[in-house]
Design an enzyme around this catalytic site. Structure first.
Site, PDB file in Angstrom:
ATOM      1  N   GLU A 193      16.150  70.910  21.464  1.00 36.06           N
ATOM      2  CA  GLU A 193      14.938  70.992  22.276  1.00 36.06           C
ATOM      3  C   GLU A 193      15.382  70.868  23.731  1.00 36.06           C
ATOM      4  OE1 GLU A 193      11.918  68.002  21.571  1.00 36.06           O
ATOM      5  OE2 GLU A 193      10.676  68.844  23.170  1.00 36.06           O
ATOM      6  N   ARG A 246      23.385  60.792  11.709  1.00 34.26           N
ATOM      7  CA  ARG A 246      23.550  60.892  13.158  1.00 34.26           C
ATOM      8  C   ARG A 246      24.820  60.185  13.565  1.00 34.26           C
ATOM      9  NH1 ARG A 246      18.703  61.823  15.895  1.00 34.26           N
ATOM     10  NH2 ARG A 246      19.495  61.125  17.882  1.00 34.26           N
ATOM     11  N   LYS A 258      18.045  61.036  24.149  1.00 32.16           N
ATOM     12  CA  LYS A 258      17.698  61.706  25.405  1.00 32.16           C
ATOM     13  C   LYS A 258      16.671  60.903  26.197  1.00 32.16           C
ATOM     14  CE  LYS A 258      17.296  65.753  23.273  1.00 32.16           C
ATOM     15  NZ  LYS A 258      17.021  67.170  22.973  1.00 32.16           N
TER      16      LYS A 258
HETATM   17  P1  ATP Z   1      17.769  62.610  20.835  1.00 34.42           P
HETATM   18  O1  ATP Z   1      17.300  61.805  19.673  1.00 34.42           O
HETATM   19  O2  ATP Z   1      19.047  62.190  21.424  1.00 34.42           O
HETATM   20  O3  ATP Z   1      16.724  62.759  21.878  1.00 34.42           O
HETATM   21  P2  ATP Z   1      17.147  64.946  19.416  1.00 34.42           P
HETATM   22  O4  ATP Z   1      17.460  64.827  17.994  1.00 34.42           O
HETATM   23  O5  ATP Z   1      15.731  64.794  19.822  1.00 34.42           O
HETATM   24  O6  ATP Z   1      18.091  64.028  20.252  1.00 34.42           O
HETATM   25  P3  ATP Z   1      17.383  67.772  19.487  1.00 34.42           P
HETATM   26  O7  ATP Z   1      17.453  68.623  20.658  1.00 34.42           O
HETATM   27  O8  ATP Z   1      16.175  67.809  18.639  1.00 34.42           O
HETATM   28  O9  ATP Z   1      17.645  66.313  19.994  1.00 34.42           O
HETATM   29  O10 ATP Z   1      18.664  67.933  18.581  1.00 34.42           O
HETATM   30  C1  ATP Z   1      19.300  69.151  18.309  1.00 34.42           C
HETATM   31  C2  ATP Z   1      20.173  68.977  17.098  1.00 34.42           C
HETATM   32  O11 ATP Z   1      21.157  67.974  17.315  1.00 34.42           O
HETATM   33  C3  ATP Z   1      19.352  68.531  15.904  1.00 34.42           C
HETATM   34  O12 ATP Z   1      19.731  69.318  14.790  1.00 34.42           O
HETATM   35  C4  ATP Z   1      19.732  67.092  15.717  1.00 34.42           C
HETATM   36  O13 ATP Z   1      19.651  66.747  14.376  1.00 34.42           O
HETATM   37  C5  ATP Z   1      21.156  67.043  16.262  1.00 34.42           C
HETATM   38  N1  ATP Z   1      21.462  65.700  16.775  1.00 34.42           N
HETATM   39  C6  ATP Z   1      20.762  65.007  17.688  1.00 34.42           C
HETATM   40  N2  ATP Z   1      21.305  63.789  17.882  1.00 34.42           N
HETATM   41  C7  ATP Z   1      22.388  63.711  17.065  1.00 34.42           C
HETATM   42  C8  ATP Z   1      23.359  62.708  16.789  1.00 34.42           C
HETATM   43  N3  ATP Z   1      23.331  61.522  17.397  1.00 34.42           N
HETATM   44  N4  ATP Z   1      24.327  62.987  15.890  1.00 34.42           N
HETATM   45  C9  ATP Z   1      24.363  64.178  15.288  1.00 34.42           C
HETATM   46  N5  ATP Z   1      23.483  65.159  15.489  1.00 34.42           N
HETATM   47  C10 ATP Z   1      22.492  64.946  16.363  1.00 34.42           C
HETATM   48 MG    MG Z   2      14.499  65.991  18.335  1.00 36.28          MG
END
Ligand code: ATP
Ligand code: MG
Length: 566
Positions: A38, A264, A274
């Site tokens: 996102e 994760r 984020k």
């Molecule tokens: P955050 O929780 O840090 O805000 P998010 O999951 O909201 O991150 P996205 O942009 O939705 O961020 O994530 C894009 C991809 O990265 C998704 O498939 C998510 O599962 C993966 N991802 C996000 N954080 C991690 C992590 N800590 N380890 C592994 N994969 C991750």
């Molecule tokens: Mg997300």
């Protein structure tokens, strides 16, 4: 060199096994994955793990990986983030080719599918407010309650949904919900919201829409549109899978993606969220998203971590089904392995004190031959000018040496790397007793750093010719959070910020050749650590970041059995 860093190609994990099996059994003809960020912030090291997994699988199995922006929430998303994410994925070494997509490209199709659900009596327009919806949703232990608007006629729902799109209602007045089961044990199945009204311009679709699909409604269908075979995501989406499957079962989608969840990545001394990273930026705790202390990919790059080291780290942590916290020292270890192999050696003096060689001719400049990389003879040597007045590190001298201090002190001889042996004959101080100069003599027979009579000083120091060295600012970085588990034991996360995470040194000196090192290239300052020019660096105002110190603490942690990686 250490043997812990894996060579590529010999990796396996439960997801790769599933992919291999699907190919072998002919359930798919080729694998298609995607990385779906996102664009509401910069990518962090957790995303790097996901990128390496998705792009890595695609390349190992001869398939392809899409980069798709899940841009369904215009209030938090920005073009700046889209650009940064693309740059970060490229820097990590991956290429999506022509397969760059946006969920917003599918808004028309998603709207048509939602209308189809309404027509089939499987979705309805709800007039409850967001608070009321939350209240009706129930909890993990209590069932939810039906909305009073749940049994509207199909005709009324179609009419209202169309008018939602037409912009007749203000933000929050109505939503479109799937008609599933308010008593489901899975809260995600309690009539989830499919569309909400948001009179907000979108970075890509502008003012074309004032209703936007929810992430849950957009995500799986976007995968289906793109023919994604393996939708790999993190564990928090496991409970959403029944909902995604319900959409796929109830919509005329062109393909059927299968979702697999992995743990994760979390790392010590850091926070991978984020939301928190945005706060660190907005509240001024760091220099920006790419501040070298941040866990973002752009920060790792600015700090001088090579992409290969980050990829090696992703391989080392592997893919697990259970959450764990990986020590940041493991990332540093992977990066050090690459830097130790590749980084050129240079001289720099961070806390200089003058060393004057009394028996060295005034005005003479000798070019000393210094190896660029002892690990790699093909890296050659460079000429470093040597003169009568040098800079050495203040802490390489002790007037009254303590036990085990083998470096320079009065009457003692040391080797100056790739140059001569020098012996300290006198200490000059200012009125406050601070040392201003060390007077020495040198032995001309030791040129290059060896003595014909086999004398071997116990210490070898780095040095710079005072007349040739360039001044520089050097920024030393340490963990952003002092505690390995920030915010644990009920503390406020921000209380755990490390006040010494950045120490700026001014009045340092570096070898003149360092003025030409491009941003993005990391060198080893001999005996001090790995450093790289910061983007703030400019001719006449050089700035270097400390990438890492030389000491690898991960091996030690491992020996203590303190690592908890898979
Ligand atoms: P955050 O929780 O840090 O805000 P998010 O999951 O909201 O991150 P996205 O942009 O939705 O961020 O994530 C894009 C991809 O990265 C998704 O498939 C998510 O599962 C993966 N991802 C996000 N954080 C991690 C992590 N800590 N380890 C592994 N994969 C991750
Ligand atoms: Mg997300």
């Amino acid at each position: 060199m250490d043997t812990h860093t894996p060579s590529s190609g010999d990796r396996s994990d439960f997801i790769r096994e599933i992919v291999a099996d699907d190919l072998r059994e002919g359930r798919i003809s080729s694998v298609v994955t995607r990385f779906p960020p996102e664009p509401n912030g910069y990518l962090h090291i957790g995303h790097a793990k996901s990128i390496c997994l998705n792009f890595g699988i695609a390349s190992e199995f001869d398939g392809r990986c899409h980069l798709r922006f899940d841009d369904t929430n215009p209030t938090k998303e920005e073009q700046e983030y889209i650009d940064a994410i693309e740059a970060d994925v490229r820097w990590l070494g991956f290429d999506w080719g022509e397969h760059l997509y946006f969920a917003s490209d599918y808004f028309e199709q998603l709207y048509a599918w939602a209308t189809g659900l309404v027509g089939a009596g499987k979705a309805y327009v709800d007039d409850l407010t967001a608070d009321e919806i939350r209240e009706h949703r129930g909890t993990l232990t209590e069932p939810g309650r039906d909305s009073a608007w749940r049994d509207r006629s199909v005709e009324e729902n179609l009419d209202l949904f169309e008018r939602m799109r037409a912009g007749e209602f203000p933000n929050g007045a109505r939503v479109l919900r799937a008609k599933l089961d308010m008593t489901s044990g899975n809260i995600n199945m309690r009539d989830p919201v499919l569309y909400r009204i948001l009179h907000s311009a979108h970075p890509r679709t502008g003012d074309a829409w004032c209703i936007y699909p929810s992430y849950d409604f957009a995500h799986g269908q976007s995968d289906a549109i793109e023919g994604i075979t393996h939708s790999i995501c993190t564990l928090e989406f496991q409970d959403h899978r029944p909902l995604y499957d319900w959409f796929i079962d109830n919509l005329p989608v062109p393909s059927r993606p299968h979702q697999y969840e992995f743990a994760r990545l979390n790392i010590t001394h850091s926070v991978l969220s984020k939301r928190v990273l945005l706060r660190l930026v907005n509240e001024g705790h760091v220099r920006g998203w790419d501040d070298p202390r941040m866990p973002t990919i752009s920060a790792l790059r600015r700090r001088g971590f090579p992409a290969e080291g980050v990829r090696d780290f992703a391989t080392m942590v592997g893919v697990a089904r259970a959450d764990s916290v990986v020590e940041v020292e493991m990332l540093e270890h992977a990066v050090r392995n690459v830097l130790n192999r590749d980084a050129q050696r240079r001289f720099a003096v961070l806390d200089p004190v003058k060393l004057v060689i009394e028996n060295y001719p005034e005005g003479l400049v000798e070019q000393m031959d210094a190896p660029n990389n002892p690990e790699d003879p093909s890296a050659g040597t460079r000429a470093v000018p040597f003169t009568r007045e040098l800079w050495i590190e203040r802490d390489d001298f002790m007037e009254e040496p303590v036990k085990k201090f083998f470096r320079l002190s009065p009457g003692r001889e040391v080797r100056l790397r790739s140059a001569y042996f020098v012996t300290c004959t006198e200490v000059v101080k200012d009125g406050d007793g601070r040392i201003t100069e060390l007077r020495c003599t040198y032995d001309p027979a030791t040129r290059g750093g060896d003595s014909p009579d086999g004398r071997r000083p116990k210490a070898t120091l780095h040095w710079l010719s005072a007349a040739h060295a360039l001044p520089a600012e050097v920024r030393l970085y340490d963990h952003l959070f002092a505690d390995p588990y920030p915010g644990s034991a009920g503390r406020d996360l921000f209380e755990d910020l490390n006040p010494e995470s950045e120490v700026v040194l001014r009045g340092c000196f570096v070898e003149a050749s360092l003025a030409d090192v491009p941003v993005g290239q990391t060198v080893q300052f001999e005996r001090l650590g790995y450093f790289c020019p910061d983007p703030d660096s400019a001719p006449g105002g050089l700035v270097f970041n400390r990438t890492l110190t030389l000491k690898d603490t991960w091996a030690k942690l491992q020996a203590q059995g303190r690592h908890d990686t898979p």
